[in-house]
Design a protein around this motif. Structure first.
Motif, PDB file in Angstrom:
ATOM      1  N   ASP A   1      19.071 114.422 -50.053  1.00 60.24           N
ATOM      2  CA  ASP A   1      18.151 114.224 -48.935  1.00 60.24           C
ATOM      3  C   ASP A   1      18.961 114.238 -47.640  1.00 60.24           C
ATOM      4  O   ASP A   1      19.297 113.198 -47.082  1.00 60.24           O
TER       5      ASP A   1
ATOM      6  N   GLN B   1      11.414 119.715 -58.562  1.00 59.80           N
ATOM      7  CA  GLN B   1      11.657 118.319 -58.907  1.00 59.80           C
ATOM      8  C   GLN B   1      12.136 118.173 -60.351  1.00 59.80           C
ATOM      9  O   GLN B   1      12.864 117.224 -60.669  1.00 59.80           O
TER      10      GLN B   1
ATOM     11  N   TYR C   1      13.569 122.316 -50.696  1.00 56.38           N
ATOM     12  CA  TYR C   1      13.916 121.356 -51.741  1.00 56.38           C
ATOM     13  C   TYR C   1      15.425 121.331 -51.890  1.00 56.38           C
ATOM     14  O   TYR C   1      16.068 122.384 -51.973  1.00 56.38           O
TER      15      TYR C   1
ATOM     16  N   SER D   1      14.712 117.323 -54.405  1.00 51.74           N
ATOM     17  CA  SER D   1      13.689 116.551 -53.695  1.00 51.74           C
ATOM     18  C   SER D   1      13.125 117.353 -52.529  1.00 51.74           C
ATOM     19  O   SER D   1      13.844 118.120 -51.889  1.00 51.74           O
ATOM     20  N   SER D   2      11.856 117.166 -52.251  1.00 49.11           N
ATOM     21  CA  SER D   2      11.220 117.865 -51.135  1.00 49.11           C
ATOM     22  C   SER D   2      11.677 117.289 -49.807  1.00 49.11           C
ATOM     23  O   SER D   2      11.629 116.076 -49.590  1.00 49.11           O
TER      24      SER D   2
END
Length: 231
Positions: free
Chosen positions: A53, A37, A49, A42-43
């Motif tokens: 997204d 992060q 990651y 982003s996870s």
């Protein structure tokens, strides 16, 4: 808390902060693995990651993990995966001209060009092999490690389709890789050595009973045998 203890605590915290900062500057790959992060990733869940997204990234990793499981009859590794959608992101986490890179038994990063099932499987294959070998990892020469990763990932750049001779170069030519230093073999920027390694390893696997032969090899190496003894 006494004033002196507050001072000591502050000094320790400051030194830890400096150490972490130095690591981030000197080894961004390590820092990014520890804190994705912090590098804008982003996870997506399950240790993946990514810069964006995008559910496609999760599917890529899931498919790659299934290929590893299909080959070995199960999977022992559980790697953290960092995926970049832009060259700027990849450079920020320490990447160079490679499409992807595995780190020991714990993590891998994928460049924008490497965010696909083939490259993800290739890097996960390195991690799975090293996880299974444990301290015996150093017993396996680089050419075998790379050739096996090509085979498991079914990389069509270096292998013919399954069902016949997988070699895309003459086998007699390919054996030159077995006595070479992987890091310095071939012209700079050339990936010809992957063709050679994939050819030799595909023959080795066929001659040793397919994927079960790799499991036997791993058991023998963990038991103390040398790679040369298994040829």
């Amino acid at each position: 808390m006494p004033k002196r203890r507050w001072i000591i605590t502050g000094v320790v915290a400051g030194l830890l902060g400096l150490a972490i900062g130095a690591t981030a500057v000197a080894a961004p790959s390590i820092a990014a693995i520890a804190c994705p992060q912090c590098y804008g990733l982003s996870s997506l869940g399950d240790g993946v990651y990514a810069e964006r997204d995008d559910e496609a990234y999760h599917r890529i990793v899931t498919t790659a993990e299934q290929r590893i499981s299909d080959f070995y009859g199960g999977r022992t590794s559980d790697a953290r995966v960092l995926i970049c959608a832009t060259p700027e992101c990849y450079r920020s986490i320490g990447g160079g001209g490679e499409k992807g890179q595995a780190f020991g038994r714990w993590a891998l990063r994928l460049s924008p060009d490497g965010a696909n099932e083939t490259i993800a499987t290739h890097e996960l294959a390195h991690i799975e092999l090293h996880k299974r070998l444990g301290s015996a990892s150093e017993s396996v020469p680089d050419w075998f490690d790379e050739g096996l990763a090509v085979l498991i990932s079914e990389d069509a750049r270096y292998l013919n389709p399954a069902g016949g001779d997988r070699c895309r170069v003459p086998y007699a030519e390919a054996t030159a890789i077995t006595g070479a230093d992987w890091a310095t073999f071939g012209a700079v920027g050339s990936d010809h050595k992957y063709l050679l390694a994939a050819c030799v390893v595909s023959h080795w696997v066929d001659e040793h009973g397919g994927p079960p032969g790799i499991l036997t090899m791993i058991g023998d190496l963990r038991a103390g045998k040398t790679f040369t003894e298994l040829q």
